[in-house]
Write an enzyme that holds these catalytic residues in place. Structure first.
Site, short mmCIF file in Angstrom:
data_model
loop_
_atom_site.label_atom_id
_atom_site.label_comp_id
_atom_site.label_asym_id
_atom_site.label_seq_id
_atom_site.Cartn_x
_atom_site.Cartn_y
_atom_site.Cartn_z
CB SER A 181 -0.96 -0.03 1.18
OG SER A 181 -1.85 1.04 1.10
CG HIS A 182 0.46 3.76 3.40
ND1 HIS A 182 -0.38 2.73 3.69
CD2 HIS A 182 1.10 4.05 4.53
CE1 HIS A 182 -0.26 2.41 4.97
NE2 HIS A 182 0.65 3.20 5.51
CG ASP A 346 -2.85 4.07 -1.24
OD1 ASP A 346 -3.68 3.97 -2.16
OD2 ASP A 346 -2.75 3.24 -0.32
CG ASP A 348 -3.11 -0.37 -2.11
OD1 ASP A 348 -2.91 0.79 -1.68
OD2 ASP A 348 -3.76 -1.21 -1.47
CG ASP A 350 -6.27 1.01 -0.54
OD1 ASP A 350 -5.31 1.81 -0.56
OD2 ASP A 350 -6.28 -0.02 0.18
NE ARG A 351 -3.71 4.39 3.35
CZ ARG A 351 -3.13 4.59 4.52
NH1 ARG A 351 -2.61 5.77 4.81
NH2 ARG A 351 -3.02 3.62 5.39
CE LYS A 446 -7.46 2.29 2.68
NZ LYS A 446 -7.13 1.11 3.49
C1 VG1 Z 1 -3.48 1.93 8.56
C2 VG1 Z 1 -4.68 2.84 8.78
C3 VG1 Z 1 -5.96 2.06 8.59
C4 VG1 Z 1 -5.96 1.40 7.20
C5 VG1 Z 1 -4.71 0.56 7.02
C6 VG1 Z 1 -4.59 -0.02 5.63
O1 VG1 Z 1 -3.48 0.91 9.51
O2 VG1 Z 1 -4.63 3.42 10.06
O3 VG1 Z 1 -7.06 2.92 8.77
O4 VG1 Z 1 -7.09 0.60 7.04
O5 VG1 Z 1 -3.55 1.36 7.26
O6 VG1 Z 1 -4.55 0.98 4.66
P1 VG1 Z 1 -2.55 0.95 10.84
O7 VG1 Z 1 -2.79 -0.38 11.52
O8 VG1 Z 1 -1.17 1.18 10.38
O9 VG1 Z 1 -3.04 2.12 11.64
V1 VG1 Z 1 -3.70 0.74 3.23
O10 VG1 Z 1 -4.05 1.90 2.16
O11 VG1 Z 1 -2.10 0.76 3.83
O12 VG1 Z 1 -4.06 -0.82 2.74
CO CO Z 2 -3.54 1.42 0.21
#
Ligand code: VG1
Ligand code: CO
Length: 623
Positions: A181-182, A346, A348, A350-351, A446
């Site tokens: 992801s990010h 981001d 992937d 989804d953000r 998302k």
């Molecule tokens: C973070 C965010 C959470 C989100 C998750 C995955 O998790 O706080 O709200 O669903 O990332 O997002 P954490 O456990 O680090 O707080 V993504 O776009 O990285 O798949």
């Molecule tokens: Co993501």
């Protein structure tokens, strides 16, 4: 700026990615070397051509009648526990021995046979470093375990929302998402893998716990003896009863978006000469989607897409759409002559981050505003949303919309996997997280581009009768009107990244201890405690319980302080503190969030003894 976002020190140093070094586990075909050397510079084709590129028009390559399955002995590997969203580690860890292969086999060992035997699974990812090699490993193990068909995005590319969309549309039994992801990508950075179920939602904890259990006892991996699959062309390759179909990454997703939104309405706005639009794909996966959707279909200017080519190391950037990491976009948006609307997504896809000219929309406000405007501006919600939901730390703005619209409302733990059951049960349409995640029941993830299209729909609807030269309703106008109607939930998140795990864990234990002894009515500075707990959630659909999901202090005026540890990092511990306060008084809505929240922030730091436990003077990121 309506919210302050500052970065006090630099956690990640970027070095340019220079060539892949990877020793394959399995005998490879001659195509491997070409796959390894081909960089990802994928540009999706314009829509008109996409429509003609279907599976049946691709080539069908048939291999031998039956495939041989080899049993590869292996040993358990410690630490393969799924976090908030899949398994994430440094890519070097995933490239060791059987690290990825073990997890994939453990997954098959955890699923009921009917969920994968002769079934169709989807495979895609955000284009980051190691995805191509990982695709081949996953395909061979899937074939080795009796999977019938793999649908894989061209060059291994599919955004997270697109994987969810493809699973649903093609009635697949599930799918793999190769992404951290990010988190940054490249040889020195992160990689990740996630499994989604047949309705397109991330696997529930009951399954991921099982996978983890199986990683601790695994002894063999079943691998099909087939050559590497050429992922560079759309088409079908068959080996016996097993087949791989390389699909266009954009088409199914685009078709879904066309069904959800009024593209003519949005086109009307994007083609106006007095409306400026900018989308920053951050060299991540939405680069493959932005041009076909925004430019080719919706009439945005070609130069409105920046960083629009997906790269294996995201152009040595940090593909996290926020005011710190999407700074180039922010700088453009804060110019006097900057665009009227800007957005970023981001790694992937989804953000999302949404900006107006000199105006940042907090994700907690964004989901509330989309929900409040959905019925009138978005065809998919014409009958009105069925219900609304947010993750626990997300601000209570959405709660007020649910109350006003008399809609069922749910508060779930952090992580998108908790929304899926509510959607499947027809109880939830629109939901979001404070972490730049917004979405709806059109899929089970998302969805960054969906959020951008939702905002464009709202703006297009508000401006559809505006003549050239008339002042347009701006992003800031929409947000301020929303605050005036519902009140403003000031919100901020402090992140302390890469702390020592021991200190961070001790701090949470300390807070849990305070919470267990706390009583309503106690004074905390000027605030009176309503209750304090460690958030626990019982899924109203299947009764499953998720406990220890974040320590929260809720005060009698509705203010909240929440503490939790991140479940997506790949090194050390990240402490997150979430602070929220409601302000009904319109005359106070323009105050900077950091100023409005100062007393609560100070309270959070003293209650938690954060400095003592972590040694940190300041957060690494403030949202
Ligand atoms: C973070 C965010 C959470 C989100 C998750 C995955 O998790 O706080 O709200 O669903 O990332 O997002 P954490 O456990 O680090 O707080 V993504 O776009 O990285 O798949
Ligand atoms: Co993501």
């Amino acid at each position: 700026m309506t919210s302050t976002y500052a970065r006090f020190d630099t956690v990640y140093l970027f070095s340019r990615f220079a060539g892949a070094k990877y020793s394959p586990l399995w005998p490879s075909s001659s195509s491997r070397s070409s796959l390894l050397s081909s960089g990802i510079h994928l540009r999706a084709k314009p829509n008109s051509r996409l429509r003609s590129v279907t599976a049946s028009s691709g080539s069908i390559v048939s291999g031998s009648e039956s495939i041989e399955i080899r049993s590869l002995p292996t040993k358990p590997i410690e630490g393969q526990k799924t976090g908030t969203s899949g398994l994430r580690k440094k890519v070097k860890v995933f490239m060791q021995d059987n690290y990825l292969a073990n997890w994939i086999q453990a997954l098959f060992n955890s699923l009921p046979l009917e969920d994968y035997k002769d079934a169709t699974l989807v495979l895609g990812g955000d284009g980051r470093y190691f995805n191509k090699q990982a695709s081949q490993i996953i395909i061979k193990i899937a074939a080795g375990n009796g999977v019938g068909k793999i649908l894989v995005g061209q060059e291994g590319i599919l955004s997270t929302p697109a994987v969810s969309a493809v699973i649903r549309k093609r009635k697949a039994n599930g799918g793999f998402i190769m992404s951290a992801s990010h988190n940054p990508g490249g040889p020195e950075y992160d990689w990740g893998i996630k499994f989604n179920y047949s309705s397109g939602q991330p696997a529930p904890e009951s399954i991921t716990d099982k996978i983890y259990g199986n990683t601790l006892s695994i002894s063999e991996i079943k691998v099909a003896e087939i050559p590497d699959i050429d992922l560079s062309h759309v088409g079908v390759t068959k080996y016996g009863n097993f087949s791989v179909e390389v699909i266009d990454p954009v088409w199914d997703y685009l078709e879904l978006m066309e069904g959800v939104f009024d593209f003519d309405l949005i086109r009307g706005l994007l083609s106006r000469s007095d409306f400026g639009f900018m989308f920053d794909a951050m060299h991540a996966v939405t680069g493959a989607y932005a041009k076909p959707i925004f430019v080719d279909n919706l009439g945005a200017k070609p130069d409105s897409i920046s960083n629009g080519v997906p790269l294996e190391d995201f152009g040595h950037g940090h593909p996290d759409p926020n005011l710190t990491y999407a700074k180039d976009l922010v700088d453009v948006m804060y110019r006097d002559d900057g665009p009227d609307f800007g957005a970023a997504s981001d790694g992937d896809g989804d953000r999302n981050m949404v900006l107006g000219n000199k105006f940042f929309v907090t994700p907690s406000d964004s989901v509330a505003i989309i929900a409040a405007n959905a019925q009138e501006a978005i065809p998919y919600f014409r009958a009105g949303p069925k219900g609304l939901a947010r993750s626990m730390p997300t601000s209570g703005a959405l709660d007020r919309v649910a109350e006003k619209l008399k809609l069922p409302f749910f508060e779930v733990p952090t992580g998108w996997k908790f929304f899926g059951n509510l959607m499947d049960a027809g109880k939830l349409s629109i939901c979001g997280e404070e972490s730049f995640g917004t979405g709806s029941d059109h899929i089970r993830e998302k969805d960054g581009i969906w959020a951008v299209l939702a905002w464009l729909s709202i703006l297009a609807h508000r401006n559809k009768d505006k003549k050239p030269g008339e002042k347009l309703v701006s992003v800031a106008d929409v947000v301020k009107e929303y605050w005036a109607t519902y009140g403003r939930n000031f919100f901020s998140r402090y992140d302390y990244e890469e702390c020592e795990s021991e200190g961070a864990n001790k701090m949470i234990e300390y807070l849990r201890d305070i919470v267990s002894k706390s009583k309503g009515g106690e004074n905390y500075g000027n605030y009176v405690l309503q209750f304090a707990d460690d958030f626990s959630y019982t899924d109203p659909v299947d009764g499953s319980v998720a406990s220890k999901q974040g320590v929260r202090f809720v005060f009698t005026d509705g203010s909240r302080i929440i503490f939790r540890l991140s479940g997506t990092g790949s090194a050390g511990a990240t402490v997150r503190i979430y602070i929220e306060q409601f302000e009904p008084d319109v005359s106070k809505h323009d105050v900077d969030a950091q100023i409005a929240l100062k007393p609560l922030i100070d309270l959070a730091l003293s209650v938690s003894k954060l400095k003592e436990f972590t040694g940190r003077e300041k957060p690494t990121v403030i949202t």
